[in-house]
Motif scaffolding. Structure first.
Motif, mmCIF file in Angstrom:
data_model
loop_
_atom_site.group_PDB
_atom_site.id
_atom_site.type_symbol
_atom_site.label_atom_id
_atom_site.label_comp_id
_atom_site.label_asym_id
_atom_site.label_seq_id
_atom_site.Cartn_x
_atom_site.Cartn_y
_atom_site.Cartn_z
ATOM 1 N N SER A 178 -3.083 -2.270 -3.754
ATOM 2 C CA SER A 178 -2.372 -1.106 -4.272
ATOM 3 C C SER A 178 -3.243 0.145 -4.232
ATOM 4 N N ASP A 199 -6.449 -6.998 -7.379
ATOM 5 C CA ASP A 199 -5.248 -6.186 -7.537
ATOM 6 C C ASP A 199 -5.439 -4.761 -7.032
ATOM 7 N N GLU A 200 -6.661 -4.227 -7.097
ATOM 8 C CA GLU A 200 -6.884 -2.875 -6.572
ATOM 9 C C GLU A 200 -6.806 -2.868 -5.046
ATOM 10 N N HIS A 240 -4.976 3.127 -5.828
ATOM 11 C CA HIS A 240 -5.494 3.151 -7.191
ATOM 12 C C HIS A 240 -6.383 4.364 -7.435
ATOM 13 N N MET A 276 -4.245 0.521 -11.022
ATOM 14 C CA MET A 276 -3.383 0.471 -9.860
ATOM 15 C C MET A 276 -2.116 1.307 -10.046
ATOM 16 N N THR A 285 -9.083 -6.891 -11.274
ATOM 17 C CA THR A 285 -9.098 -5.625 -10.543
ATOM 18 C C THR A 285 -9.669 -5.773 -9.144
#
Length: 410
Positions: A343, A339-340, A345, A382, A336
């Protein structure tokens, strides 16, 4: 090898000077797995050189953690040692700074009974609630960073050999945190300034609601009357700057607890509780989650939502353009922290006190009256993609485009 050690040293320098911004005579606490000994030694050396009073390391081991979940008796997951919680609280009250190095495999607890995971998450969240409040009101300096483990690297790059995958993940991490820049610390200060330009615009506009549309998403989020957008650098109780997440590409605020309506679909897998939750949809009414569906990890997601009353609501809304460095790397990190930052979120659970004007000085009751959610958990997921549009709705009902096709529209 010499080049890698040089980058590792720069990374440690960045963590100490920008991440937690260690001050003279301050205690530094590092939470890490044993995979990260080399980085920890670099961080420790840098911290003492700056003038840290003490460096305390809390080591863990993924193999031992998995053995516990597989073999320990049921009752051990129902409790969290009081002395561990009290240690963190006392250190925070002494003004310590906290570094968390994440590196565990996203599949660490795959196959473990979800009720064991949920029980321990709830026990830990309850015991550490006061410490979480200190973190979420910026009482102390803290930062979350990452370092590869073999299992995590193999998850990200399954077609490569273990050694090659670790090296490649290190390269991706170094790039994401700007270690490859000539002066990483200067690069971070410039990045901080750019994010604050977005923050200042959004705070000036003071939108009443946000409306999200994308495939599988039609969501309206009302914002509290005194909400504040924040991003990148933060300020602790002693007015010392720090960077809570490295990397970070987001600007974020808190939603009004009971002001979320519609449905939203995930766009990236969520690594939570040593498991992957993927391809899920969350439906809201009056702010409350009334339904969740997932193609993978649905039981784990349902257990997360049932953690406590506050975990049925959102605590964060964050904006990240699709054309951001991590997104454009085309690497799915299954983590996270990364990946956050590729994107848009949202977060299930507690809100940050500093997302309300004057929130750092408010009691829990005052924060609730201002519209913020409280919970013993906070889990980002996300939702952004190149197909997402977001409109800001002003008090008078007029709308302005904030995102078009996944990117800033202003």
């Amino acid at each position: 090898m010499a080049a890698f050690q040089e980058k590792l040293g720069k990374y440690a320098d960045l963590i100490v000077k920008v991440g937690v911004n260690i001050q003279k005579n301050q205690i530094l606490v590092i939470n890490t797995t044993i995979d990260n000994a080399d980085l920890v030694r670099f961080i420790t050396k840098k911290a003492y050189e700056i003038g840290a009073k003490d460096v305390i390391i809390n080591w863990s081991d993924d193999v031992v953690s998995r053995l516990k979940y597989d073999l320990a008796p049921e009752e051990v997951f129902q409790e969290f040692p009081k002395w561990r919680a009290q240690e963190r609280i006392e250190l925070a009250e002494q003004g310590a700074a906290f570094v968390s190095i994440v590196s565990s495999s996203p599949d660490l607890l795959k196959g473990v009974d979800g009720k064991r995971i949920a029980a321990f998450q709830k026990a830990a969240g309850t015991a550490l609630n006061k410490f979480r409040q200190y973190i979420q009101s910026d009482k102390v300096s803290w930062t979350v960073v990452a370092a590869p483990s073999k299992d995590w690297a193999q998850k990200v790059f399954p077609d490569l050999s273990p050694e090659t995958s670790v090296n490649k993940l290190w390269e991706a991490i170094f790039k994401a945190v700007r270690i490859n820049e000539e002066d990483p610390i200067k690069a971070w200060k410039q990045h901080d300034q750019k994010l604050h330009e977005k923050v200042n615009y959004l705070n000036k506009k003071h939108f009443k609601k946000l409306h999200y549309t994308a495939p599988g998403t039609d969501l309206t989020i009302e914002l509290p009357e005194k909400h504040l957008w924040v991003g990148a650098g933060s300020m602790n109780e002693q007015n010392v700057e720090f960077m809570a997440n490295m990397p970070t590409e987001e600007v974020f605020t808190a939603p009004k607890k009971d002001g979320v309506y519609g449905y939203v679909s995930s766009t990236k897998p969520l690594s939570y509780g040593g498991n992957i939750i993927d391809e899920f949809k969350v439906t809201f009414e009056n702010g409350r989650i009334i339904n969740v569906e997932a193609k993978q990890g649905e039981d784990i997601l349902k257990e997360l939502v049932e953690t406590d009353e506050g975990s049925h609501y959102l605590g964060e809304v964050a904006l990240v353009p699709h054309q951001s460095p991590i997104s454009e790397s085309n690497i799915l990190f299954f983590n996270t922290l990364f990946d956050e930052n590729a994107s848009n979120h949202l977060a299930i659970g507690s809100a940050y006190a500093f997302c309300i004007d004057g929130g750092k000085q408010m009691s829990q009751d005052e924060l609730a009256q201002a519209g913020l959610n409280s919970s013993i958990t906070h889990v980002d997921f996300m939702i952004g993609s190149e197909h997402m549009n977001i409109d800001g709705i002003l008090e008078d009902g007029t709308t302005e485009p904030l995102f078009r096709n996944g990117n800033w529209a202003f």
